[in-house]
Design an enzyme around this catalytic site. Structure first.
Site, short mmCIF file in Angstrom:
data_model
loop_
_atom_site.label_atom_id
_atom_site.label_comp_id
_atom_site.label_asym_id
_atom_site.label_seq_id
_atom_site.Cartn_x
_atom_site.Cartn_y
_atom_site.Cartn_z
N ARG A 1 -1.69 -0.99 56.14
CA ARG A 1 -1.94 -0.47 54.80
C ARG A 1 -3.41 -0.68 54.45
NH1 ARG A 1 0.13 3.06 51.09
NH2 ARG A 1 0.46 2.16 49.03
N THR B 1 2.47 12.23 52.60
CA THR B 1 2.39 11.26 53.65
C THR B 1 2.97 11.96 54.87
OG1 THR B 1 2.60 9.53 52.01
CG2 THR B 1 3.47 8.99 54.14
N THR C 1 -0.40 7.63 55.96
CA THR C 1 -0.72 8.51 54.84
C THR C 1 -2.18 8.45 54.45
OG1 THR C 1 0.00 9.03 52.57
CG2 THR C 1 -0.25 6.71 53.10
N GLU D 1 -5.81 5.93 48.39
CA GLU D 1 -4.74 4.95 48.26
C GLU D 1 -4.93 3.99 47.08
OE1 GLU D 1 -1.43 5.39 49.71
OE2 GLU D 1 -2.87 5.77 51.30
N ASP E 1 -2.40 4.06 44.45
CA ASP E 1 -1.09 3.41 44.56
C ASP E 1 -1.05 2.05 43.88
OD1 ASP E 1 0.51 5.30 45.69
OD2 ASP E 1 0.43 4.52 47.73
N SER F 1 3.48 0.21 48.33
CA SER F 1 3.82 1.49 48.95
C SER F 1 5.32 1.74 48.84
CB SER F 1 3.42 1.45 50.43
OG SER F 1 3.92 2.58 51.11
N SER F 2 5.70 2.99 49.05
CA SER F 2 7.12 3.33 49.17
C SER F 2 7.50 3.74 50.58
CB SER F 2 7.46 4.48 48.22
OG SER F 2 7.34 4.08 46.88
N GLY G 1 6.79 11.43 50.91
CA GLY G 1 7.38 11.75 49.61
C GLY G 1 7.12 10.75 48.51
N1 GLY Z 1 0.98 6.61 49.27
C1 GLY Z 1 2.36 6.72 49.37
C2 GLY Z 1 3.04 5.44 49.66
O1 GLY Z 1 2.40 4.55 50.19
O2 GLY Z 1 4.19 5.28 49.36
#
Ligand code: GLY
Length: 594
Positions: free
Chosen positions: A120, A395, A413, A434, A437, A466-467, A487
């Protein structure tokens, strides 16, 4: 068997045709709804999963899938193939494939070992909690999504190099061969490629380095034309020659930092030198005899999936039936509670320490279930307090299984499609946004309506929540499923629904991936639904219970591999062992195997 061009799944039907097929799948699926584990494939009017025997790659771009299969055929393992696919997607799927972003890799070896690589992005050292606020404390629109201030320190190259050094078997030059050739020699754009690039055209026109590549003399590229990325080929070649240092300490870093300084950014050489990918333990949980291996913080994906599954374990979903009002009600209530905890508690584990085991425990799930009224929607704000942040949803995910049954589930992503829509001259590398986020300010919903707490506030060196939910499923120690999707906040909800479709509703993999979805994320207090996801009478029942309903478009593109048969409990077809499905919501992806 080779499933390259001839065998890959093409999705060039008209939208009407696609929706008709999906509705057909829904009707057929309903007739199987009482069978918790189908003993035969449901036979709905959707394509059967694509089968293979020795290895399979499902990704967002057919040329990247082919690159992964080529590495598998050369004797590489699933991690080798993942590295090749990730570098190839950086060329052929610049919407989200990247060198300038970050992501997560979940690995499961055939002997049961598991690993999770967190690459990340991190906040630059000069970042502050109020980076995107004006002097009066108001969030400045667009500052966290476009331009150099939106850029987190990229993690992808460090993550792929860590994976290669720890788990790979083939030389770096071999793994990057297809990506370098695709960038240097170019590739012919399909309709889907051209359509995606056209989405970024207005922003490319404002960034000369991007315009020189992604526009043809100022106009969008057309299908059939060849996209050549000479600068990107040079950056990839430097990484192939010198490893991650070429990116983090060499010319690429210097060019990115210079461009950032020239355009109001805060990236520094020290930020790049300090970047480290991290090996973590995946987040594991169990559901109806299946073992889920998913993403731990700084992703929220595994927590949301596992917490929701723990709650849903107490309900007979298969008897309720796919998308009956009763099933959608408990699914919504489970997601409402899982997202509430996600948004308030989770963040970078180097900075915040919520009790994750407690959040996904059966005891907590029982406590939450006790608060769910079977006849009334719970007002989201009645669950308690809040903060705020943004989350991009664009992503990309790919799933890989090799001949030995090793599996990789990788989601990475740039955040938005094409990230911050800036590229340092000479690099060919699109940079992420990012930073969006993070929570820009407590209490202010983000572009996707996510409302989060202070645990996800900006701090130097911190990873934004993040998701992304790269997930692997086993049963009795054997690999069953590799799954994930892009998504944004819709990622865990889509992964969860694919699991429920397979495990509770007995669908084939293609049906499970294609079936219409719903989405619930605590705030805004509304239940989102895709076209055909809910019938009018189901919607009437949900409204009578107090649910607010909002239609949504297609937010996910699931890429999945099911091991053993086209559906759980079904028989293999033609002796094949791997069955792949790429979401029809994605125009460029493919299933490739051999
Ligand atoms: N940028 C989308 C995620 O990290 O969930």
């Amino acid at each position: 068997m080779s499933l390259d061009r001839g065998g890959r799944v093409w999705h060039d039907w008209t939208m009407t045709h696609r929706l008709t097929l999906r509705f057909g799948a829904l009707l057929t699926t309903l007739s199987f709804a009482l069978a918790p584990f189908a003993t035969q494939t449901a036979g709905a009017a959707v394509p059967a999963p694509v089968g293979a025997t020795h290895g399979m790659v499902v990704s967002a771009h057919h040329l990247a899938s082919d690159a992964g299969v080529a590495v598998l055929k050369d004797g590489g393992n699933a991690v080798d193939a993942a590295i090749a696919v990730a570098y190839a997607l950086a060329v052929t799927f610049p919407e989200a494939g990247n060198l300038g972003g970050g992501g997560f890799m979940t690995v499961r070896w055939h002997d049961g070992r598991e690993a999770f690589i967190d690459f990340r992005e991190t906040a630059p050292g000069a970042a502050t909690a109020r980076l995107f606020q004006d002097a009066s404390g108001h969030v400045i629109p667009g500052l966290s999504t476009r331009g150099y201030l939106a850029v987190g320190v990229p993690g992808t190259v460090a993550g792929l190099e860590m994976a290669r050094a720890r788990f790979g078997t083939l030389p770096r030059a071999r793994l990057m061969r297809e990506a370098i050739a695709l960038a240097r020699d170019g590739f012919v754009l399909d309709q889907g490629d051209a359509d995606f690039l056209a989405e970024g055209a207005a922003d490319f026109a404002k960034d000369p380095a991007s315009a020189a590549i992604f526009l043809d003399h100022g106009a969008p590229w057309r299908p059939g034309e060849r996209l050549v990325q000479t600068d990107l080929a040079g950056t990839l070649q430097a990484i192939a020659d010198d490893g991650a240092d070429a990116f983090y300490r060499g010319a690429t870093m210097r060019r990115i930092v210079a461009a950032s300084e020239a355009h109001g950014g805060i990236l520094s050489p020290a930020d790049f030198a300090a970047y480290r990918a991290v090996v973590r333990s995946p987040l594991d949980c169990d559901y109806r005899g299946f073992h889920i291996i998913s993403a731990p913080p700084p992703s929220s994906g595994g927590v949301v999936v596992c917490e929701a599954l723990a709650i849903l374990q107490g309900y007979p979903l298969s008897q309720m039936g796919f998308h009956s009002a009763a099933e959608v009600h408990v699914l919504t209530e489970a997601l409402r509670r899982a997202f509430h905890d996600r948004n308030l508690d989770l963040g970078d584990p180097a900075f915040v320490h919520p009790d994750i085991a407690a959040l996904i425990s059966p005891a907590y799930a029982a406590h939450l279930r006790a608060g769910i009224d079977p006849d009334r929607a719970t007002p989201s704000l009645s669950l308690g307090g809040v903060g705020a942040s943004p989350e991009g949803q664009n992503t990309t995910h790919f799933s890989i299984v090799d001949k030995d049954g090793n599996a990789v589930s990788l989601t990475y992503t740039l955040n938005d499609w094409f990230g911050a829509r800036v590229m340092a001259p000479g690099t060919g590398v699109l940079l992420n946004d990012e930073m969006d986020d993070f929570s820009s300010k407590t209490g202010v919903p983000n572009q996707f309506g996510l409302v989060e707490g202070t645990n996800n506030a900006i701090a130097p060196g911190k990873r934004p929540l993040s998701s992304m939910t790269p997930t692997i499923v086993t049963r009795n120690g054997a690999l069953v499923l590799v799954v994930g999707t892009p998504g944004g906040s819709h990622i865990p909800t889509a992964v969860l629904q694919v699991l429920l479709n397979l495990i509770d509703h007995g669908m084939t993999l293609t049906e499970a991936v294609d079936a219409p979805r719903i989405h619930e994320q605590w705030l805004p207090d509304t239940l989102y639904y895709e076209p055909y996801a809910l019938s009018p009478d189901t919607m009437a029942l949900l409204r009578a219970e107090g649910d607010r309903l909002t239609p949504m478009g297609y937010e996910n593109q699931v890429a999945a591999i099911l091991v053993g048969a086209p559906a759980l409990g079904a028989k293999p077809v033609g002796g094949e062992t791997l069955y792949g499905a790429i979401d029809p919501r994605l125009p460029t992806g493919s299933v490739a195997g051999w």
